[in-house]
Motif scaffolding. Structure first.
Motif, PDB file in Angstrom:
ATOM      1  N   THR A 184     -18.853  10.469 -49.784  1.00  0.00           N
ATOM      2  CA  THR A 184     -19.740   9.666 -50.696  1.00  0.00           C
ATOM      3  C   THR A 184     -20.688  10.588 -51.496  1.00  0.00           C
ATOM      4  OG1 THR A 184     -19.771   8.041 -48.957  1.00  0.00           O
ATOM      5  CG2 THR A 184     -21.558   8.128 -50.440  1.00  0.00           C
ATOM      6  N   THR A 188     -23.806   6.822 -55.433  1.00  0.00           N
ATOM      7  CA  THR A 188     -23.176   5.857 -54.458  1.00  0.00           C
ATOM      8  C   THR A 188     -24.168   5.529 -53.162  1.00  0.00           C
ATOM      9  OG1 THR A 188     -21.077   6.289 -55.148  1.00  0.00           O
ATOM     10  CG2 THR A 188     -21.265   5.034 -53.148  1.00  0.00           C
ATOM     11  N   THR A 191     -27.319   3.760 -54.456  1.00  0.00           N
ATOM     12  CA  THR A 191     -27.009   2.125 -54.788  1.00  0.00           C
ATOM     13  C   THR A 191     -26.733   1.379 -53.638  1.00  0.00           C
ATOM     14  OG1 THR A 191     -26.052   3.194 -57.002  1.00  0.00           O
ATOM     15  CG2 THR A 191     -25.588   1.019 -56.235  1.00  0.00           C
ATOM     16  N   LYS A 300     -24.353  -2.093 -61.466  1.00  0.00           N
ATOM     17  CA  LYS A 300     -23.440  -1.083 -60.812  1.00  0.00           C
ATOM     18  C   LYS A 300     -22.629  -1.583 -59.652  1.00  0.00           C
ATOM     19  CE  LYS A 300     -27.460   1.369 -59.920  1.00  0.00           C
ATOM     20  NZ  LYS A 300     -28.294   2.287 -59.429  1.00  0.00           N
ATOM     21  N   SER A 302     -20.023  -0.402 -56.671  1.00  0.00           N
ATOM     22  CA  SER A 302     -19.947   0.821 -55.747  1.00  0.00           C
ATOM     23  C   SER A 302     -18.750   0.612 -54.697  1.00  0.00           C
ATOM     24  CB  SER A 302     -21.220   1.179 -55.034  1.00  0.00           C
ATOM     25  OG  SER A 302     -22.065   1.737 -55.963  1.00  0.00           O
ATOM     26  N   GLN A 306     -17.447   6.029 -54.949  1.00  0.00           N
ATOM     27  CA  GLN A 306     -17.625   5.972 -56.525  1.00  0.00           C
ATOM     28  C   GLN A 306     -18.599   4.803 -57.049  1.00  0.00           C
ATOM     29  OE1 GLN A 306     -13.955   5.676 -58.766  1.00  0.00           O
ATOM     30  NE2 GLN A 306     -15.072   6.148 -60.563  1.00  0.00           N
ATOM     31  N   THR A 307     -19.478   5.157 -57.728  1.00  0.00           N
ATOM     32  CA  THR A 307     -20.223   3.979 -58.611  1.00  0.00           C
ATOM     33  C   THR A 307     -19.740   4.180 -59.996  1.00  0.00           C
ATOM     34  OG1 THR A 307     -21.930   4.093 -56.835  1.00  0.00           O
ATOM     35  CG2 THR A 307     -22.584   3.440 -58.983  1.00  0.00           C
TER      36      THR A 307
END
Length: 324
Positions: A184, A188, A191, A300, A302, A306-307
């Motif tokens: 991670t 991410t 978020t 966004k 996620s 990944q975001t």
């Protein structure tokens, strides 16, 4: 709440390493650090006082490993409530009205599924037990720290939000590549954790401040909420059978101003830091104010690793085309 009120007006200083100070106090490698709350409360109180005298606004209880899974390794799981109660009491005796007490919540030490055997529901219950006990004993906030798995920190955060009304600070641990051990990245983590109700999100442990600077710089334009960093006193090195951290208190403190300029609201230390590091850090930022962060309305999406940000200020995002 007092913590959130202070956060609006000034840079908040957290304490430094508990483990480093316990080692200086003579703890042996096979001893349970959390059990010292009961065995040697005067030592724990003295450590908290040293950080407060150095300028810390928040001290974190000596409960990093006070969950039933870790305590079971020492056959102390039946002492969980006694240990947590003593830890909070020790912190309160040290602070009086000088500072706030955060319940330190560390990882279980077990890998979550699919990497290991621990399920999300089991992790939630383990964290709930610790967090409810800490809240019952009167902590001011919850500090979830040094997490490497997004699922595990989500379980801890939900346990805190669903069972208390306390502010929650969440910190994950990142490698030099900007990702946790389970993949991670910082944006991410931030978020996802903000969406689940975390009041503050950040990074601690593992790497030194210079590596964290690069990480904060990369995500600054996407983050509009409070950030905390508690780095180690440099990258740890194993020299002559001893773990050594290279940054002096002065060198460590020099990074404080850089972090504040990048928009960091809360600062502290992790492994290798001492009251001397925190004193120099507090002095370095004492006349600085939190940077104003304009509210960003950004969409966004996620996954765990990944975001993707979408909108008029970002590149076109194609969704689903590759599975036609």
């Amino acid at each position: 709440m007092e913590f959130l009120r202070r956060l609006q007006n000034r840079i908040i200083i957290f304490d430094g390493a508990m483990g480093t100070m316990l080692q200086k106090s003579g703890i042996k490698p096979n001893e349970c650090p959390e059990y010292w709350n009961l065995l040697y409360p005067e030592v724990i109180i003295a450590i908290h006082k040293a950080y407060l005298n150095a300028g810390a606004d928040v001290v974190q209880t000596n409960t990093f490993g006070a969950n039933r899974i870790k305590l079971k390794e020492y056959n102390l799981e039946h002492k969980l409530e006694d240990i947590v109660g003593a830890a909070v009491s020790n912190a309160r005796k040290a602070t009086y009205d000088r500072g706030l007490v955060a319940l330190s919540v560390g990882p279980t030490g077990k890998l979550m599924k699919p990497y290991g055997e621990l399920s999300f529901d089991e992790a939630y219950e383990v964290f709930k037990e610790l967090i409810v006990c800490g809240a019952k004993n009167g902590v001011d906030l919850i500090s979830i720290e040094t997490m490497i798995d997004l699922q595990e920190i989500k379980a801890a955060l939900l346990a805190a939000k669903e069972n208390t009304n306390l502010p929650v600070v969440c910190q994950m641990t990142f490698n030099a590549n900007g990702r946790t051990e389970t993949g991670t990245d910082f944006i991410t983590a931030a978020t996802v954790l903000q969406a689940l109700g975390a009041d503050v999100v950040g990074a601690n442990c593992a790497i030194g401040p210079s590596e964290l600077i690069k990480m904060i710089e990369q995500v600054n334009e996407l983050i509009d909420f409070p950030i905390i960093v508690q780095p180690n006193a440099g990258i740890p090195q194993y020299i002559s059978g001893e773990t050594v951290y290279s940054l002096t208190p002065e060198e460590f403190a020099n990074y404080g101003k850089i972090f504040v300029e990048l928009g960091v609201n809360l600062l502290g230390g992790c492994c290798g830091t001492t009251p001397e590091h925190i004193e120099k850090l507090a002095n370095a930022v004492q006349n600085l104010s939190p940077k104003y962060k304009e509210k960003k309305l950004i969409t966004k999406v996620s996954s765990r690793i990944q975001t993707v940000a979408a909108g008029k200020d970002f590149p076109t995002v194609i969704i689903g085309e590759r599975i036609n």
